[in-house]
Design an enzyme around this catalytic site. Sequence first.
Site, PDB file in Angstrom:
ATOM      1  N   GLY A 188       3.108  28.295   6.494  1.00  0.00           N
ATOM      2  CA  GLY A 188       3.837  29.311   5.777  1.00  0.00           C
ATOM      3  C   GLY A 188       4.245  30.092   7.269  1.00  0.00           C
ATOM      4  O   GLY A 188       4.321  29.828   8.327  1.00  0.00           O
ATOM      5  N   SER A 189       4.019  31.499   7.084  1.00  0.00           N
ATOM      6  CA  SER A 189       4.858  32.407   7.923  1.00  0.00           C
ATOM      7  C   SER A 189       4.689  32.240   9.459  1.00  0.00           C
ATOM      8  O   SER A 189       5.196  32.902  10.285  1.00  0.00           O
ATOM      9  CB  SER A 189       4.981  33.868   7.370  1.00  0.00           C
TER      10      SER A 189
END
Lengths: 103, 561
Positions: free
Chosen positions: B274-275
Site C-alpha cells: 500500500g501507500s
Amino acid sequence: MRSTLLVGIVLLIGVATALFNIEHNAQFLREQLQETQRQIVENKMEIHTLKAEWAYLSHPQRIRDMAQRYLDVGRIEAKHVARVESIAIRKQVVAVNEAQARY
Amino acid sequence: MAVIQKVISVDGLIIRSLTVCKQRIWVSLVLFAVSFSMLGWRIVELASMSGEGAQRMFTRNVTYTASERPNIVDRNGVLLATNLTVASLYANPSKILDAEEATLALLEAFPDLSVKQVYKALSSDKQFMWIKRNLTPEEQKQVNRLGIPGIYFREEEKRVYPHGNLLAHVMGFVGTDGKGMMGIEKYMETNAQKYQEEPLQLTIDIRVQEALYTELERARAIFSAQGAVGIVQQVNSGEIMGLVSLPDFDPNNASQITSASTFNKATFGSYELGSTMKPLTMALALDKKVLSLDERLDATKPLRVGRHSISDHKPQNRWLTPKEIMMHSSNIGMARIIEKMGEKPQEKFMRALDFDKQLTFSLPETSAPLLPHRWAGIQAMTIAFGHGIALTPLHLTTAFSTLVNGGYKVVPALVAQESAGKGEQLLSSATSRIIARMLRDVVSEGTGGKANAMGYRVGGKTGTAEKLVNGRYDRKAKISSFIGVFPSDKPEYVVYVMLDEPQGTKDTFGYATGGFTAAPAVGKIIEQIAPMLDIMPVQEVTEHTTQPDISAQRPRSLALN
C-alpha cells in the site's frame, strides 16, 4: 681391583637410587599435572554454563520487569537528555577550582 | 683307549663349558654395562634439561570446547545461542532387577512421566531405553539418590537460547540431531567453518530487539491482529538492528513448533504494502526532474484508466503539490505522476532496488516479490501507490534506507562479518534530502502524526492496504503499516511496523488504518531505542502548549545561585 669393584658397586647403587627418585618425583608431578588439567577443563565448563546463565538472567524483559518493580525510575524521554555543554557553570565554582589548582 | 678319550672328551666338555661360562659372564657384563650406561646417560640428560624443554614436553593446549557448533552473539557480544552439556537418563532393561519398583521410584523423581510408558520401557528386552532427556543438575542429583541399578546417564549436548522467543525467527532452531533447521542456525550449517575461533556475531542489538518486540506484541494485542512484523535497519550500512515476526515460537522447545509460527512474515511473506510505497515513485520523479516541488497535479476527481478507476481514501478534490500528495496520501496524485514520468523509469528503479528478486540475506527464508505480468501504464500507477505488486517487508525497508541515506543502494545484513557498505548511487543526495523532509512533513502535519516521538524528528509514511481474499479486496482484512525514519534531518535508522488484519478499537474510532495502529507503535519504539543508539533529541517547541513546557525552553543554567 677389589676396591675398584667396590667403588663401582657403590656408585652403581647410588646412581640407581638417584634415578629411581627422579622417576618417582616425575611420576608424581605428572599425576598432579593431569589433575590440574582436569580441573581446568571442569572450570571452563562451569564458566561456560555460567555465561549461559548470565545471558538468561540478563534477558531485557526480566531486567525491565525488575526495574519496574524495584527501582523508582521511568522511561528515558527526550526531555531527560541534554549535552554537558548546555549546563552553565557558575563563575564562583570556576574561581575556586582555579585557586585549588594553583595551590 | 676309550678311557683316555673320555678323559679327553670330558676335558673338552669342561673347557667348552668354561668357555661358554666365560662367554656368558662377558655377555652379562656387557649387557649390564650397556644398561647402566644408558641409565647414567638418562640421568645426565634429565639433569641438563632446560625448563622450557620440560614445559614443552608436558603441557599441551588445554582447551575446552563444548562442541564444534559456534556460539552466536549480538552486535554487543551478548550471548544468544550456545551449546551446553546436559545429562540424559536411560535404562538398560536387562539390568533392571524389579521393573515395578524401579518405575515407582522414578515417578517419585519425575511425576510428569507416564507410568505405563516407563514400566513398558523398563520391562522391555532391549538394552537401551530413554527415560528422560536433558535433566537439570537437580534432577540428576535426585536420580543418584534413588540408587536404582540399571539406570545410567549419558552426556548430551543441548542447544540453548537464553533469550527464548525474543529472536525466534532470526535464530531459527536446531533439530534433535543438532543440525540447524531454520534461520541463522540453518545458515550456520553451510558457514560454520568461518567461526571456529570467534563466535558468529549478528548485527542485531538485543535491546532494540526487545523494544521492537514489546511494542509489536502490545499493538498486536490491542488491535487483535493476526500477526505483526517489525524491522529496524541502519540506513547507511543496511545492518538489521531488530527483526520480529509474530506469531513466533520458543526455539528451546523445538518439539512445540508449528508451521504457522515459523513463517517469517518479515522476509518470506509477500504483501501488497500500500501507500508506504508512494515515497519511492515520488523520489524517482523528483530525481528525474519530471516533477518539481512547487507544481500542482490534478486530484480533483477520480482518474479513469481503461476500465479501472483510481480514487483517494480521503479525497481533497483539488490540485495538490507533491508534498500535499504525500501528506494526504493521494492515489490520484501518484497516478498523475506516472502519467508524467511513464512506467519505464519506475520499472528500472524498482528492479535496481531488487524488487524483482530474492534478497541476498543470511536467513534462508527469503522470497522473491510477486510482480505484474506486464509493467504498463495502469500497472505502474497501481504500483506507485503500492498495489499490484507484492513485496516482503524487508524489501521495502531496504529500499527506504536507500531513499534516505543519500540515494545509495544498500544490502540488508544480519551477520556482522558480512556487512557491506553503500553501493551504487541510485538517487542524488539532493533528492534524498527532499524526500526525507517530505517524510517529516507527513509526521508533523499529515497522516503520520501518531508516530511523532518528541525530539527525534521522526519522518515516515502510513500505509493501509486491503488484502486480496479469494480474488477480491476485502475491506475488513487490512495490512496496516508505518515506515518511520529518524532523525529526518540526517537519517540514521528506518523503523517499520506492519500489522496483519488489525481491528479498530474505541480509541481509534473504529479505524484500523496504519496511522492509528502502526504509527503509534513506531513512535514508542523510536522513543525507546533512540537513546540506546546515541541519537540526541532536540528540544522541540510544541505549538499547543498551554503551560510553559520545560523541554520546549532553551537550556538555562541550573538554579545553583
